[in-house]
Write a protein that holds these residues in place. Sequence first.
Motif, PDB file in Angstrom:
ATOM      1  N   PHE A 219       3.095  -6.268   8.181  1.00 54.44           N
ATOM      2  CA  PHE A 219       2.847  -5.895   6.779  1.00 54.44           C
ATOM      3  C   PHE A 219       1.484  -5.228   6.639  1.00 54.44           C
ATOM      4  O   PHE A 219       1.339  -4.213   5.944  1.00 54.44           O
ATOM      5  CB  PHE A 219       2.915  -7.131   5.879  1.00 54.44           C
ATOM      6  N   ALA A 220       0.466  -5.792   7.301  1.00 54.62           N
ATOM      7  CA  ALA A 220      -0.883  -5.233   7.205  1.00 54.62           C
ATOM      8  C   ALA A 220      -0.937  -3.823   7.789  1.00 54.62           C
ATOM      9  O   ALA A 220      -1.521  -2.909   7.188  1.00 54.62           O
ATOM     10  CB  ALA A 220      -1.876  -6.145   7.920  1.00 54.62           C
ATOM     11  N   PHE A 221      -0.332  -3.633   8.957  1.00 50.88           N
ATOM     12  CA  PHE A 221      -0.319  -2.294   9.560  1.00 50.88           C
ATOM     13  C   PHE A 221       0.431  -1.299   8.674  1.00 50.88           C
ATOM     14  O   PHE A 221      -0.004  -0.153   8.498  1.00 50.88           O
ATOM     15  CB  PHE A 221       0.325  -2.351  10.946  1.00 50.88           C
ATOM     16  N   ARG A 222       1.551  -1.723   8.122  1.00 48.50           N
ATOM     17  CA  ARG A 222       2.323  -0.822   7.267  1.00 48.50           C
ATOM     18  C   ARG A 222       1.555  -0.480   5.992  1.00 48.50           C
ATOM     19  O   ARG A 222       1.634   0.652   5.495  1.00 48.50           O
ATOM     20  CB  ARG A 222       3.668  -1.460   6.927  1.00 48.50           C
ATOM     21  N   ARG A 223       0.818  -1.445   5.462  1.00 45.94           N
ATOM     22  CA  ARG A 223      -0.006  -1.167   4.284  1.00 45.94           C
ATOM     23  C   ARG A 223      -1.051  -0.112   4.612  1.00 45.94           C
ATOM     24  O   ARG A 223      -1.316   0.800   3.816  1.00 45.94           O
ATOM     25  CB  ARG A 223      -0.680  -2.456   3.816  1.00 45.94           C
ATOM     26  N   ALA A 224      -1.663  -0.216   5.790  1.00 43.57           N
ATOM     27  CA  ALA A 224      -2.647   0.781   6.212  1.00 43.57           C
ATOM     28  C   ALA A 224      -2.012   2.158   6.317  1.00 43.57           C
ATOM     29  O   ALA A 224      -2.611   3.170   5.910  1.00 43.57           O
ATOM     30  CB  ALA A 224      -3.261   0.367   7.551  1.00 43.57           C
ATOM     31  N   MET A 225      -0.793   2.218   6.839  1.00 42.16           N
ATOM     32  CA  MET A 225      -0.123   3.513   6.998  1.00 42.16           C
ATOM     33  C   MET A 225       0.335   4.088   5.663  1.00 42.16           C
ATOM     34  O   MET A 225       0.417   5.304   5.501  1.00 42.16           O
ATOM     35  CB  MET A 225       1.049   3.369   7.971  1.00 42.16           C
ATOM     36  N   ILE A 226       0.611   3.240   4.687  1.00 38.37           N
ATOM     37  CA  ILE A 226       0.927   3.728   3.336  1.00 38.37           C
ATOM     38  C   ILE A 226      -0.315   4.335   2.697  1.00 38.37           C
ATOM     39  O   ILE A 226      -0.263   5.391   2.056  1.00 38.37           O
ATOM     40  CB  ILE A 226       1.488   2.582   2.469  1.00 38.37           C
ATOM     41  N   LEU A 227      -1.453   3.669   2.890  1.00 42.89           N
ATOM     42  CA  LEU A 227      -2.704   4.163   2.306  1.00 42.89           C
ATOM     43  C   LEU A 227      -3.187   5.439   2.997  1.00 42.89           C
ATOM     44  O   LEU A 227      -3.816   6.286   2.356  1.00 42.89           O
ATOM     45  CB  LEU A 227      -3.782   3.082   2.411  1.00 42.89           C
ATOM     46  N   ALA A 228      -2.916   5.583   4.292  1.00 43.72           N
ATOM     47  CA  ALA A 228      -3.372   6.769   5.044  1.00 43.72           C
ATOM     48  C   ALA A 228      -2.243   7.220   5.961  1.00 43.72           C
ATOM     49  O   ALA A 228      -2.303   7.009   7.185  1.00 43.72           O
ATOM     50  CB  ALA A 228      -4.636   6.444   5.835  1.00 43.72           C
ATOM     51  N   PRO A 229      -1.203   7.843   5.411  1.00 45.88           N
ATOM     52  CA  PRO A 229      -0.009   8.174   6.213  1.00 45.88           C
ATOM     53  C   PRO A 229      -0.260   9.186   7.318  1.00 45.88           C
ATOM     54  O   PRO A 229       0.528   9.256   8.265  1.00 45.88           O
ATOM     55  CB  PRO A 229       0.972   8.719   5.166  1.00 45.88           C
ATOM     56  N   ARG A 230      -1.331   9.970   7.242  1.00 47.11           N
ATOM     57  CA  ARG A 230      -1.607  10.982   8.260  1.00 47.11           C
ATOM     58  C   ARG A 230      -2.746  10.577   9.197  1.00 47.11           C
ATOM     59  O   ARG A 230      -3.204  11.388   9.995  1.00 47.11           O
ATOM     60  CB  ARG A 230      -1.962  12.318   7.590  1.00 47.11           C
ATOM     61  N   HIS A 231      -3.171   9.338   9.103  1.00 47.50           N
ATOM     62  CA  HIS A 231      -4.280   8.870   9.945  1.00 47.50           C
ATOM     63  C   HIS A 231      -3.724   8.287  11.233  1.00 47.50           C
ATOM     64  O   HIS A 231      -2.803   7.465  11.205  1.00 47.50           O
ATOM     65  CB  HIS A 231      -5.101   7.814   9.209  1.00 47.50           C
ATOM     66  N   PRO A 232      -4.261   8.676  12.398  1.00 46.96           N
ATOM     67  CA  PRO A 232      -3.732   8.174  13.673  1.00 46.96           C
ATOM     68  C   PRO A 232      -4.149   6.747  14.003  1.00 46.96           C
ATOM     69  O   PRO A 232      -3.579   6.133  14.911  1.00 46.96           O
ATOM     70  CB  PRO A 232      -4.316   9.155  14.698  1.00 46.96           C
ATOM     71  N   GLY A 233      -5.137   6.192  13.281  1.00 42.58           N
ATOM     72  CA  GLY A 233      -5.642   4.867  13.615  1.00 42.58           C
ATOM     73  C   GLY A 233      -4.645   3.741  13.439  1.00 42.58           C
ATOM     74  O   GLY A 233      -4.404   2.957  14.382  1.00 42.58           O
TER      75      GLY A 233
ATOM     76  N   GLU B 117     -15.097   0.791  20.571  1.00 40.08           N
ATOM     77  CA  GLU B 117     -15.594   2.167  20.529  1.00 40.08           C
ATOM     78  C   GLU B 117     -14.544   3.106  19.928  1.00 40.08           C
ATOM     79  O   GLU B 117     -14.863   3.973  19.096  1.00 40.08           O
ATOM     80  CB  GLU B 117     -15.954   2.614  21.945  1.00 40.08           C
ATOM     81  N   LEU B 118     -13.309   2.924  20.314  1.00 37.85           N
ATOM     82  CA  LEU B 118     -12.233   3.768  19.796  1.00 37.85           C
ATOM     83  C   LEU B 118     -12.021   3.519  18.306  1.00 37.85           C
ATOM     84  O   LEU B 118     -11.793   4.456  17.531  1.00 37.85           O
ATOM     85  CB  LEU B 118     -10.957   3.493  20.580  1.00 37.85           C
ATOM     86  N   ARG B 119     -12.109   2.276  17.890  1.00 32.02           N
ATOM     87  CA  ARG B 119     -11.987   1.946  16.464  1.00 32.02           C
ATOM     88  C   ARG B 119     -13.081   2.623  15.647  1.00 32.02           C
ATOM     89  O   ARG B 119     -12.829   3.142  14.554  1.00 32.02           O
ATOM     90  CB  ARG B 119     -12.064   0.423  16.285  1.00 32.02           C
ATOM     91  N   GLY B 120     -14.291   2.635  16.208  1.00 27.90           N
ATOM     92  CA  GLY B 120     -15.375   3.321  15.527  1.00 27.90           C
ATOM     93  C   GLY B 120     -15.136   4.814  15.418  1.00 27.90           C
ATOM     94  O   GLY B 120     -15.476   5.439  14.406  1.00 27.90           O
ATOM     95  N   ALA B 121     -14.544   5.395  16.468  1.00 24.16           N
ATOM     96  CA  ALA B 121     -14.233   6.825  16.423  1.00 24.16           C
ATOM     97  C   ALA B 121     -13.152   7.119  15.386  1.00 24.16           C
ATOM     98  O   ALA B 121     -13.194   8.147  14.698  1.00 24.16           O
ATOM     99  CB  ALA B 121     -13.776   7.295  17.804  1.00 24.16           C
ATOM    100  N   PHE B 122     -12.194   6.217  15.256  1.00 22.48           N
ATOM    101  CA  PHE B 122     -11.132   6.396  14.268  1.00 22.48           C
ATOM    102  C   PHE B 122     -11.663   6.280  12.833  1.00 22.48           C
ATOM    103  O   PHE B 122     -11.388   7.128  11.981  1.00 22.48           O
ATOM    104  CB  PHE B 122     -10.052   5.329  14.450  1.00 22.48           C
ATOM    105  N   PHE B 123     -12.403   5.214  12.564  1.00 21.96           N
ATOM    106  CA  PHE B 123     -12.700   4.828  11.187  1.00 21.96           C
ATOM    107  C   PHE B 123     -14.177   4.928  10.797  1.00 21.96           C
ATOM    108  O   PHE B 123     -14.501   4.766   9.618  1.00 21.96           O
ATOM    109  CB  PHE B 123     -12.229   3.392  10.939  1.00 21.96           C
ATOM    110  N   GLY B 124     -15.053   5.184  11.760  1.00 21.87           N
ATOM    111  CA  GLY B 124     -16.479   5.235  11.454  1.00 21.87           C
ATOM    112  C   GLY B 124     -17.187   3.967  11.896  1.00 21.87           C
ATOM    113  O   GLY B 124     -16.621   2.866  11.830  1.00 21.87           O
ATOM    114  N   ARG B 125     -18.411   4.125  12.361  1.00 23.19           N
ATOM    115  CA  ARG B 125     -19.167   2.995  12.921  1.00 23.19           C
ATOM    116  C   ARG B 125     -20.193   2.416  11.963  1.00 23.19           C
ATOM    117  O   ARG B 125     -20.591   1.262  12.124  1.00 23.19           O
ATOM    118  CB  ARG B 125     -19.875   3.448  14.203  1.00 23.19           C
ATOM    119  N   TYR B 126     -20.625   3.172  10.999  1.00 25.31           N
ATOM    120  CA  TYR B 126     -21.740   2.736  10.151  1.00 25.31           C
ATOM    121  C   TYR B 126     -21.311   2.744   8.683  1.00 25.31           C
ATOM    122  O   TYR B 126     -21.910   3.384   7.838  1.00 25.31           O
ATOM    123  CB  TYR B 126     -22.953   3.643  10.373  1.00 25.31           C
ATOM    124  N   THR B 127     -20.262   1.998   8.411  1.00 28.96           N
ATOM    125  CA  THR B 127     -19.733   1.897   7.060  1.00 28.96           C
ATOM    126  C   THR B 127     -19.701   0.431   6.644  1.00 28.96           C
ATOM    127  O   THR B 127     -19.866  -0.477   7.473  1.00 28.96           O
ATOM    128  CB  THR B 127     -18.311   2.477   6.992  1.00 28.96           C
TER     129      THR B 127
END
Length: 212
Positions: free
Chosen positions: A139-153, A69-79
Amino acid sequence: MGWVMLLLIGLASGVLLWRLSLPRLVWTMAGAALLFGATGYALQGTPTLPASPAKPQSNKLDVAADIVELRGAFFGRYTADAAYQTAADAMIRISDPASAVKVTLGGINRNPRSPSLWTELGSVLVTHDAGNVSPAALFAFRRAMILAPRHPGPPFFLGLGYAQSGQLENARIWWQRSLQLTPPGASYRNAIAERLMLLDQFIAMNKAQQQQ
């Protein structure tokens, strides 16, 4: 009285582990620590008792509903990305984290600049690697943070990975970072703050137990 306090500490630890949505492996580690402390407190054993065969730990994996549920709130549920995440969840529930990794990599091949899928890859790699934040997961988490540095997810789920591995201080760093990046009116802000508060309590309780 000492046994009563020990029982209360055990119950409090169980509640905190449940509220933090940590895997059963961490429950086992916490239980072992409590049993070790109880042994030291008792200062006596029962070596004459007959031995009993050990029961193997269940390998069944699960995906916590509140984390989904929290992941859906962060990134969207219907994508389109969410469809890959749901498929990865299904693979984990049948105890096949290797296939969860493959499914997520398939989504990344389709959309290599998706912070949600790179975050998901980090999470499923943690599960695949028995609750450890491996170099590949990091590496995967860091890649996500490079792509979205201001995203809390991404920092939240990296913190969750560290919590699952028992590295609570590292988990706290990334959950604090996630909370700092969360807008004041975000629907998931309270969920992050609550987990951070519970984690702080758990860390403090562990330190107090070690001092005793």
